[in-house]
Structure formats: structure tokens, C-alpha cells
Design a protein around this motif. Sequence first.
Motif, mmCIF file in Angstrom:
data_model
loop_
_atom_site.group_PDB
_atom_site.id
_atom_site.type_symbol
_atom_site.label_atom_id
_atom_site.label_comp_id
_atom_site.label_asym_id
_atom_site.label_seq_id
_atom_site.Cartn_x
_atom_site.Cartn_y
_atom_site.Cartn_z
ATOM 1 N N LEU A 188 0.947 -1.056 -0.073
ATOM 2 C CA LEU A 188 -0.089 -0.168 -0.042
ATOM 3 C C LEU A 188 0.750 1.487 -0.310
ATOM 4 N N GLU A 189 2.105 1.288 0.358
ATOM 5 C CA GLU A 189 3.287 2.187 0.870
ATOM 6 C C GLU A 189 3.133 2.438 -0.620
ATOM 7 N N LEU B 147 2.008 1.680 -3.519
ATOM 8 C CA LEU B 147 1.040 2.414 -4.105
ATOM 9 C C LEU B 147 0.726 4.305 -4.105
ATOM 10 N N TYR B 148 1.101 4.410 -2.951
ATOM 11 C CA TYR B 148 0.275 5.981 -2.266
ATOM 12 C C TYR B 148 2.078 6.315 -3.138
ATOM 13 N N GLU B 149 3.155 5.952 -3.079
ATOM 14 C CA GLU B 149 3.948 6.720 -3.739
ATOM 15 C C GLU B 149 3.710 7.036 -4.878
ATOM 16 N N GLU B 150 3.303 5.827 -5.897
ATOM 17 C CA GLU B 150 3.261 5.692 -6.996
ATOM 18 C C GLU B 150 2.545 7.207 -8.036
ATOM 19 N N VAL B 151 1.652 6.954 -6.483
ATOM 20 C CA VAL B 151 -0.232 7.842 -6.950
ATOM 21 C C VAL B 151 0.105 8.881 -7.181
ATOM 22 N N ALA B 152 0.710 9.600 -5.935
ATOM 23 C CA ALA B 152 1.355 10.949 -5.407
ATOM 24 C C ALA B 152 2.163 11.338 -6.332
ATOM 25 N N TYR B 153 3.890 10.617 -6.977
ATOM 26 C CA TYR B 153 4.517 11.208 -7.504
ATOM 27 C C TYR B 153 4.090 11.334 -8.920
ATOM 28 N N LEU C 246 -7.290 11.289 -9.586
ATOM 29 C CA LEU C 246 -6.734 11.082 -8.545
ATOM 30 C C LEU C 246 -7.694 9.197 -9.328
ATOM 31 N N LEU D 48 -6.120 5.988 -10.320
ATOM 32 C CA LEU D 48 -5.916 4.442 -9.701
ATOM 33 C C LEU D 48 -6.546 3.908 -10.830
#
Length: 52
Positions: free
Chosen positions: A5-6, A8-14, A23, A27
Amino acid sequence: MRYPLEALYEEVAYVAYHFHWPLGDILDLEHAERHKWVAEISKINQRLTGGD
């Protein structure tokens, strides 16, 4: 095994930070496609900063 999950958050934020994509659009990308965009953004950043 699930994708961390961490990560995934990094990739989405990037991707969101650099391309300003919504968003939901990020996703909706398959992991491989999202990962490819992360790599492309990284290449752009390396070229811009001379970090080849």
C-alpha cells in the motif's frame, strides 16, 4: 501477494504531482502501466537535472 500500500501511495502521489492527473484516473491504471508512467517521469526529471 498484494502490492504494498505504501508503494501504491508513492506512485500515485508521484504521478499526480508531476502530471496533475486526477486520483481516480491514476488509480484506474493497471499496476504495470502506472509503474511505466513513474519510470517515464523519472527519466524526464533526470534529463532536466542532468542526472543521466
